[in-house]
Design a protein around this motif. Structure first.
Motif, short mmCIF file in Angstrom:
data_model
loop_
_atom_site.label_atom_id
_atom_site.label_comp_id
_atom_site.label_asym_id
_atom_site.label_seq_id
_atom_site.Cartn_x
_atom_site.Cartn_y
_atom_site.Cartn_z
N GLU A 66 0.86 -1.15 -0.08
CA GLU A 66 -0.08 -0.10 -0.21
C GLU A 66 0.98 1.27 0.02
OE1 GLU A 66 -3.20 0.29 -0.49
OE2 GLU A 66 -3.79 -1.85 0.02
N GLY A 67 0.43 2.29 -0.84
CA GLY A 67 1.11 3.60 -0.82
C GLY A 67 0.40 4.65 0.01
N LYS A 68 1.32 5.57 0.18
CA LYS A 68 0.66 6.81 1.13
C LYS A 68 -0.89 7.30 0.59
CE LYS A 68 5.34 8.35 2.59
NZ LYS A 68 6.40 9.24 2.18
N GLU A 69 -0.89 7.26 -0.71
CA GLU A 69 -1.98 7.87 -1.17
C GLU A 69 -2.86 6.97 -1.95
OE1 GLU A 69 -1.75 11.94 -3.24
OE2 GLU A 69 0.65 11.89 -2.36
N LYS A 70 -3.75 6.32 -1.36
CA LYS A 70 -4.38 5.18 -1.89
C LYS A 70 -5.15 5.40 -2.89
CE LYS A 70 -4.18 2.51 2.67
NZ LYS A 70 -3.31 3.42 3.10
N ASP A 71 -5.81 6.50 -2.94
CA ASP A 71 -6.64 6.79 -4.18
C ASP A 71 -5.81 7.06 -5.74
OD1 ASP A 71 -5.36 9.21 -3.50
OD2 ASP A 71 -7.06 10.46 -3.80
N LYS A 72 -4.53 7.12 -5.58
CA LYS A 72 -3.96 7.31 -6.91
C LYS A 72 -4.04 5.88 -7.54
CE LYS A 72 -0.14 10.53 -5.76
NZ LYS A 72 -0.18 11.55 -7.04
N PRO A 73 -3.91 5.96 -8.72
CA PRO A 73 -3.94 4.87 -9.74
C PRO A 73 -2.47 4.08 -9.41
CG PRO A 73 -4.23 6.83 -11.11
CD PRO A 73 -4.09 7.13 -9.73
N ASN A 114 4.40 6.67 -2.65
CA ASN A 114 3.25 7.50 -2.64
C ASN A 114 1.88 6.80 -3.26
OD1 ASN A 114 4.44 9.66 -1.53
ND2 ASN A 114 5.07 10.64 -3.57
N ARG A 115 2.31 6.09 -4.30
CA ARG A 115 1.26 5.24 -5.06
C ARG A 115 1.39 3.70 -4.62
NH1 ARG A 115 -0.07 6.99 -9.64
NH2 ARG A 115 1.27 8.74 -9.75
N SER A 116 0.38 3.11 -4.52
CA SER A 116 0.35 1.42 -4.28
C SER A 116 0.96 0.68 -5.32
CB SER A 116 -0.99 1.02 -3.88
OG SER A 116 -1.48 1.61 -2.74
N ILE A 117 1.93 -0.20 -5.12
CA ILE A 117 2.43 -1.05 -5.96
C ILE A 117 2.00 -2.31 -6.11
CG2 ILE A 117 4.55 -1.88 -6.91
CD1 ILE A 117 6.23 0.60 -5.53
N GLU A 118 1.73 -2.97 -7.19
CA GLU A 118 1.41 -4.40 -7.23
C GLU A 118 2.47 -5.02 -8.08
OE1 GLU A 118 -2.64 -5.11 -8.44
OE2 GLU A 118 -3.63 -4.07 -6.69
N VAL A 119 2.83 -6.32 -7.76
CA VAL A 119 3.61 -6.97 -8.56
C VAL A 119 2.87 -8.26 -8.91
CG1 VAL A 119 5.52 -8.59 -8.52
CG2 VAL A 119 5.94 -6.31 -7.48
N ILE A 120 2.95 -8.56 -10.19
CA ILE A 120 2.04 -9.62 -10.78
C ILE A 120 3.02 -10.83 -11.35
CG2 ILE A 120 1.31 -8.48 -12.67
CD1 ILE A 120 -1.53 -9.72 -12.40
N CYS A 121 2.76 -12.16 -11.35
CA CYS A 121 3.14 -12.96 -12.00
C CYS A 121 1.92 -13.75 -12.66
CB CYS A 121 3.79 -14.12 -11.09
SG CYS A 121 5.15 -13.76 -10.26
N PHE A 122 2.07 -13.40 -14.24
CA PHE A 122 0.72 -13.66 -14.78
C PHE A 122 0.58 -15.15 -15.25
CE2 PHE A 122 1.40 -9.17 -16.21
CZ PHE A 122 0.12 -8.60 -15.94
N ALA A 123 -0.63 -15.68 -15.18
CA ALA A 123 -0.76 -17.01 -15.49
C ALA A 123 -0.86 -17.50 -16.99
CB ALA A 123 -1.89 -17.70 -15.06
N ASP A 124 -0.14 -18.54 -17.58
CA ASP A 124 -0.15 -18.80 -18.74
C ASP A 124 0.07 -17.89 -19.79
OD1 ASP A 124 -0.13 -20.41 -21.06
OD2 ASP A 124 -2.34 -20.88 -20.99
N GLU A 125 1.32 -17.09 -19.81
CA GLU A 125 1.79 -16.13 -20.91
C GLU A 125 2.11 -17.00 -22.22
OE1 GLU A 125 4.66 -13.65 -23.15
OE2 GLU A 125 4.91 -15.80 -22.39
N GLU A 126 2.76 -18.27 -21.95
CA GLU A 126 3.33 -18.79 -23.02
C GLU A 126 2.38 -19.23 -23.88
OE1 GLU A 126 6.33 -18.41 -23.92
OE2 GLU A 126 7.56 -18.24 -22.29
N GLY A 127 1.29 -20.05 -23.79
CA GLY A 127 0.36 -20.61 -24.37
C GLY A 127 0.76 -21.76 -25.05
N SER A 128 1.85 -22.50 -24.55
CA SER A 128 2.31 -23.83 -25.35
C SER A 128 1.29 -24.91 -25.11
CB SER A 128 3.75 -24.02 -24.75
OG SER A 128 3.66 -23.92 -23.45
N ARG A 129 0.78 -24.71 -23.73
CA ARG A 129 -0.15 -26.12 -23.51
C ARG A 129 -1.45 -26.14 -24.02
NH1 ARG A 129 -1.58 -27.97 -16.98
NH2 ARG A 129 -2.69 -30.00 -17.91
N PHE A 130 -2.13 -24.89 -24.07
CA PHE A 130 -3.56 -24.76 -24.58
C PHE A 130 -3.62 -23.88 -25.91
CE2 PHE A 130 -3.74 -25.53 -19.90
CZ PHE A 130 -4.74 -26.46 -19.87
#
Length: 411
Positions: A66-73, A114-130
């Motif tokens: 969470e950042g200091k200013e939670k209403d910021k994008p 100042n703004r919240s930060i999110e870190v994301i590990c996206f699921a199935d970027e590769e597309g090789s299985r499906f």
């Protein structure tokens, strides 16, 4: 350097052991047990960095501070940790672990953004299985299509079954999770997967745009017959048709494409797949990419003409299904300006270059400004166990990501 080089190195090496094949290869297919093991390990590293974590209904691993200013994008960072079936150690992993290292460094520096930060590990970027990738990112931005959960892998397992085995009860009603305006910027660090940086002897590059891919599946149907008794002029050989189309497609791209055009037939399935039976049915994939949309459109039209003409000449039926289509997407100028300024301070003298491969960032561009940083990889090799990047180069990439993220987070 601000980042903890020893910790980052250990994370890279540890993750490479999960799904390891041979000496340097990795196989962590989307939603597999290896993928889940990797997600659980990376989740612990996120929490050590001060991120609150959860796995969403699409299989994405998400951490938030969470950042200091939670209403910021928010500022979002990340990439993916799934791999090709015969992949390398750094594709996706560099950006996912680099993003965690950025947040961990902020914590150790005593910086509350100042703004919240999110870190994301996206699921199935590769597309090789499906045979259709970037599932997780399309889920959060509202670009999923009908039948996504019914798609099957080569063993007949549906994505729905795979996600449940992974430990997630899919909830596509959550899509979209984010809307335009929710995210100030998305930043992704990635190995280049090409030879440009190596040719220029530069460890790091700033990305200008991602070329748009079209993925097609083409099916040709003829008639099976005995390989020893059917005369050549009476055959309806589906594999012969596929071979001619592949050859002419290659020549089309080479002769009429731009310097940035690439075209590939990468997967071929034949039926009945017997030594002494004329192939009755062939299914093959087409991958066509360019940063110039008009040029790509012209080549796509000519490809359809090749398929139609060849099918007619060899008495074949054909069908074409579209698996993925995306326009080229350009990085935000204001983000590139920040990267260039920080790059100058670090003394890297990084060039600007385009991306031929697509990334999660391409899809994030539909709801957010985005920027990408590339890191040199040896001989441009990727999607291969021989994929290799020097640790020093990767650390420089993470360092530039850190300073860029800090600037945006504090704005």
């Amino acid at each position: 350097m601000k980042i903890n080089q020893k910790r980052f190195h250990e994370h890279i090496e540890t993750l490479a052991e999960i799904g390891k094949i041979g000496e340097t290869g990795v196989c962590r297919l989307a939603h597999s047990k290896e993928d889940r093991e990797a997600v659980d390990v990376v989740r612990l590293w996120m929490e050590e960095a001060g991120l609150e974590t959860h796995i969403d209904g699409f299989g994405n691993l998400v951490g938030r501070v969470e950042g200091k200013e939670k209403d910021k994008p928010i500022l979002m960072l990340g990439s993916h940790i799934d791999s090709q079936p015969y992949g390398g150690r750094f594709d996706g992993t560099l950006g996912a672990l680099g993003a965690i290292e950025v947040v961990h460094t902020l914590k150790e520096e005593g910086i509350t953004p100042n703004r919240s930060i999110e870190v994301i590990c996206f699921a199935d970027e590769e597309g090789s299985r499906f045979n259709k990738g970037v599932f997780g990112v399309r889920g959060i931005i509202g670009q999923l299509e009908e039948g996504e959960l019914e798609r099957k892998d080569k063993n007949g397992v549906t994505r729905l079954e795979a996600l449940r085995e992974f430990g997630v009860e899919p909830d596509l009603s959550q899509s979209p999770v984010y809307k335009p305006g929710d995210i100030e910027a998305f930043l992704e660090l990635h190995i280049e997967q090409g030879p440009v940086l190596e040719s220029q002897d530069k460890p790091v590059g700033i990305v200008s745009a991602i070329s748009g891919p079209i993925w097609l599946t083409v099916t040709l149907e003829g008639f099976a017959g005995h390989a020893g008794s059917v005369p050549m002029n009476l055959r309806q050989d589906a594999f012969l048709g596929a071979s001619i189309i592949t050859k002419e497609f290659n020549e089309l791209v080479r002769n009429e494409g731009t310097p940035n055009t690439v075209g590939t037939v990468g997967s071929v399935q034949t039926f009945p797949n017997s030594r002494n039976i004329i192939p009755e049915k062939v299914e093959f994939t087409v991958d066509l990419r360019d940063i110039d949309l008009d040029a790509r459109t012209k080549l796509e039209k000519k490809l359809y003409e090749i398929i139609e003409r060849t099918s007619k000449e060899h008495n074949l039926e054909y069908s074409i299904s579209e698996d993925t289509r995306s326009d080229p997407r350009y990085c935000a100028d204001w983000i590139k300006d920040i990267m260039k300024a920080e790059d100058e301070q670090l003394g890297y003298d990084s060039p600007t270059l385009m991306s031929g491969p697509f990334h999660d960032a391409l899809f994030m561009s539909y709801i957010s400004d985005y920027g990408m940083i590339f890191v040199r990889c040896e001989k441009g090799i990727s999607h291969n166990p021989l994929e290799y990047a020097e640790m020093e180069d990767m650390q420089k990439g993470v360092e530039l990501l850190y300073h860029t993220a800090l600037k945006i987070a504090q704005s």
